[in-house]
Design a protein around this motif. Structure first.
Motif, PDB file in Angstrom:
ATOM      1  N   ALA A   1       5.198  -1.096   4.330  1.00 41.25           N
ATOM      2  CA  ALA A   1       4.387  -0.662   3.187  1.00 41.25           C
ATOM      3  C   ALA A   1       3.214  -1.596   2.914  1.00 41.25           C
ATOM      4  CB  ALA A   1       5.263  -0.553   1.938  1.00 41.25           C
ATOM      5  N   LEU A   2       3.277  -2.816   3.384  1.00 36.75           N
ATOM      6  CA  LEU A   2       2.150  -3.736   3.167  1.00 36.75           C
ATOM      7  C   LEU A   2       0.860  -3.199   3.798  1.00 36.75           C
ATOM      8  CD1 LEU A   2       3.853  -7.222   3.522  1.00 36.75           C
ATOM      9  CD2 LEU A   2       2.570  -6.406   1.526  1.00 36.75           C
ATOM     10  N   PRO A   3       0.881  -2.737   5.070  1.00 37.38           N
ATOM     11  CA  PRO A   3      -0.333  -2.134   5.645  1.00 37.38           C
ATOM     12  C   PRO A   3      -0.379  -0.617   5.458  1.00 37.38           C
ATOM     13  CG  PRO A   3       1.257  -2.480   7.389  1.00 37.38           C
ATOM     14  CD  PRO A   3       1.904  -2.981   6.122  1.00 37.38           C
ATOM     15  N   GLY A   4       0.611  -0.044   4.732  1.00 38.16           N
ATOM     16  CA  GLY A   4       0.621   1.397   4.520  1.00 38.16           C
ATOM     17  C   GLY A   4       1.142   2.192   5.686  1.00 38.16           C
ATOM     18  N   LYS A   5       1.981   1.585   6.523  1.00 41.75           N
ATOM     19  CA  LYS A   5       2.505   2.255   7.715  1.00 41.75           C
ATOM     20  C   LYS A   5       3.849   2.956   7.456  1.00 41.75           C
ATOM     21  CE  LYS A   5      -0.860   0.801  10.358  1.00 41.75           C
ATOM     22  NZ  LYS A   5      -1.868   1.762  10.873  1.00 41.75           N
ATOM     23  N   HIS A   6       4.288   2.987   6.212  1.00 39.17           N
ATOM     24  CA  HIS A   6       5.549   3.641   5.871  1.00 39.17           C
ATOM     25  C   HIS A   6       5.395   5.152   5.708  1.00 39.17           C
ATOM     26  CE1 HIS A   6       3.299   3.267   2.237  1.00 39.17           C
ATOM     27  NE2 HIS A   6       4.163   3.969   1.549  1.00 39.17           N
ATOM     28  N   VAL A   7       4.155   5.602   5.562  1.00 42.59           N
ATOM     29  CA  VAL A   7       3.888   7.026   5.352  1.00 42.59           C
ATOM     30  C   VAL A   7       4.447   7.842   6.530  1.00 42.59           C
ATOM     31  CG1 VAL A   7       2.068   8.756   5.036  1.00 42.59           C
ATOM     32  CG2 VAL A   7       1.853   6.487   3.984  1.00 42.59           C
ATOM     33  N   ASN A   8       5.035   8.978   6.220  1.00 42.84           N
ATOM     34  CA  ASN A   8       5.641   9.895   7.199  1.00 42.84           C
ATOM     35  C   ASN A   8       6.972   9.395   7.760  1.00 42.84           C
ATOM     36  OD1 ASN A   8       3.484  11.744   7.008  1.00 42.84           O
ATOM     37  ND2 ASN A   8       2.311  10.569   8.525  1.00 42.84           N
TER      38      ASN A   8
ATOM     39  N   ARG B   1       0.841  -1.199   0.000  1.00 44.91           N
ATOM     40  CA  ARG B   1       0.000   0.000   0.000  1.00 44.91           C
ATOM     41  C   ARG B   1       0.880   1.254   0.000  1.00 44.91           C
ATOM     42  NH1 ARG B   1      -5.234  -1.225   1.003  1.00 44.91           N
ATOM     43  NH2 ARG B   1      -5.703   0.913   1.669  1.00 44.91           N
ATOM     44  N   PHE B   2       1.520   1.494  -1.147  1.00 40.29           N
ATOM     45  CA  PHE B   2       2.450   2.615  -1.236  1.00 40.29           C
ATOM     46  C   PHE B   2       1.738   3.958  -1.070  1.00 40.29           C
ATOM     47  CE2 PHE B   2       5.298  -0.352  -3.777  1.00 40.29           C
ATOM     48  CZ  PHE B   2       6.220  -0.483  -2.754  1.00 40.29           C
ATOM     49  N   CYS B   3       0.523   4.075  -1.555  1.00 42.18           N
ATOM     50  CA  CYS B   3      -0.259   5.315  -1.397  1.00 42.18           C
ATOM     51  C   CYS B   3      -1.619   4.948  -0.811  1.00 42.18           C
ATOM     52  CB  CYS B   3      -0.423   6.031  -2.731  1.00 42.18           C
ATOM     53  SG  CYS B   3       1.098   6.757  -3.366  1.00 42.18           S
TER      54      CYS B   3
END
Length: 305
Positions: free
Chosen positions: A249-256, A217-219
């Motif tokens: 990035a799999l659950p989209g927790k890489h943001v920020n 989930r990159f975005c």
């Protein structure tokens, strides 16, 4: 009219088994339909072009994975006459995942025959020089495209698909490429007015849907019908730190997190310092330095459930 474009080879032959079940149910109910079995890559786009050129109301159903869907989207010329649907039989299925479509093939068929909800979806457009390609999920340059390229060529893919674990090949390929691929400099111009420069870039992805690569989930905030592209760029972090970011990035927790840039625009112009692998929905577009990414003026009506 129900028109089925079927990829019998999707997910290492699973597509054919799924189609036989779908066809049996259609026949048992006396549903009128036509179907087209694909023999290999490159056949779906001209077929979709022919079907959409009829300019008559039609429900067009793709039975396959993201690659087959990408080819069909690339061929559609008159989306206003079509209602689009998917019966998933691929290994990644990011298009289905990103639109919250039924993942079970027979449930997807029931949604086609008795639709309750529709969604309007933007279609992305990638261009490099005179070459163009549509996409439904994403387009990317650098690391993510190289992973798609390696996964497509991997001998492990057929083996893992046997156990319905095909997306593991993306993770295995990602680990190899992360420590081998050269980083690059990137100039990004958004909506012809804002220009940003990035150094030591791993990849840049333009997302129409939240995830690519079998569920990364990159975005995570990307919306399919908001007339905007979400961009994800990773740069100026160590390879070990990038490895740490991948599972996030799999659950989209890489943001920020450090080095992660999430941007939003209608059109993006990208200039890389070196030629790099480029993909659309996991299908390899080629090796390019200069790209333009935008959205088609007309949306596609998709059966959601």
């Amino acid at each position: 009219m129900y028109s089925f474009i079927v990829n019998p080879a999707s997910s290492s032959g699973r597509g054919l088994a799924v189609w036989k079940k779908v066809q049996a149910r259609l026949n048992s109910r006396g549903v009128p339909y036509e179907f087209f079995l694909l023999g290999g890559p490159g056949e779906a786009a001209p077929l979709a072009r022919k079907l959409s050129s009829r300019q008559e109301p039609c429900t067009l159903i793709v039975l396959g994975g993201d690659g087959t869907i990408n080819e069909v989207l690339d061929g559609i010329e008159n989306p206003e006459f079509l209602t689009f649907a998917c019966i998933p039989s691929g290994s990644g299925n990011d298009f289905v995942r990103g639109l919250s479509l039924p993942r079970n093939p027979m449930e997807a068929l029931e949604a086609v025959l008795h639709p309750q909800k529709y969604i309007s979806v933007n279609i992305g457009c990638l261009a490099s020089g005179s070459r163009r390609r549509a996409f439904g999920v994403s387009s990317g340059i650098g690391f993510d495209a190289s992973v798609c390229n390696a996964a497509y060529r991997s001998a492990l893919k057929d083996f893992l698909n046997t156990f319905h674990a095909g997306k593991l090949v993306y993770m295995i390929s990602a680990l190899k490429i992360l420590f081998a691929q050269k980083r690059f400099s990137l100039t990004l111009t958004m909506d012809e007015k804002t220009t940003l420069s990035f150094s030591e870039v791993y990849f840049a992805a333009a997302m129409n849907l939240p995830c690519e690569g079998g569920g990364f989930r990159f975005c995570p905030e990307a919306e399919p019908g908001d007339n905007l592209l979400d961009l994800c760029i990773l740069n100026k972090v160590s390879r070990i730190y990038a490895l740490f970011l991948l599972p996030l990035a799999l659950p989209g927790k890489h943001v920020n997190k450090k080095g992660v840039h999430i941007l939003r625009c209608r059109k993006a112009e990208l200039q890389a310092s070196i030629p790099l692998c480029v993909h659309t929905d996991g299908e390899i577009f080629g090796f390019e330095k200069n790209l333009s990414v935008s959205l088609a003026p007309r949306k596609l009506k998709v059966i959601q459930g």
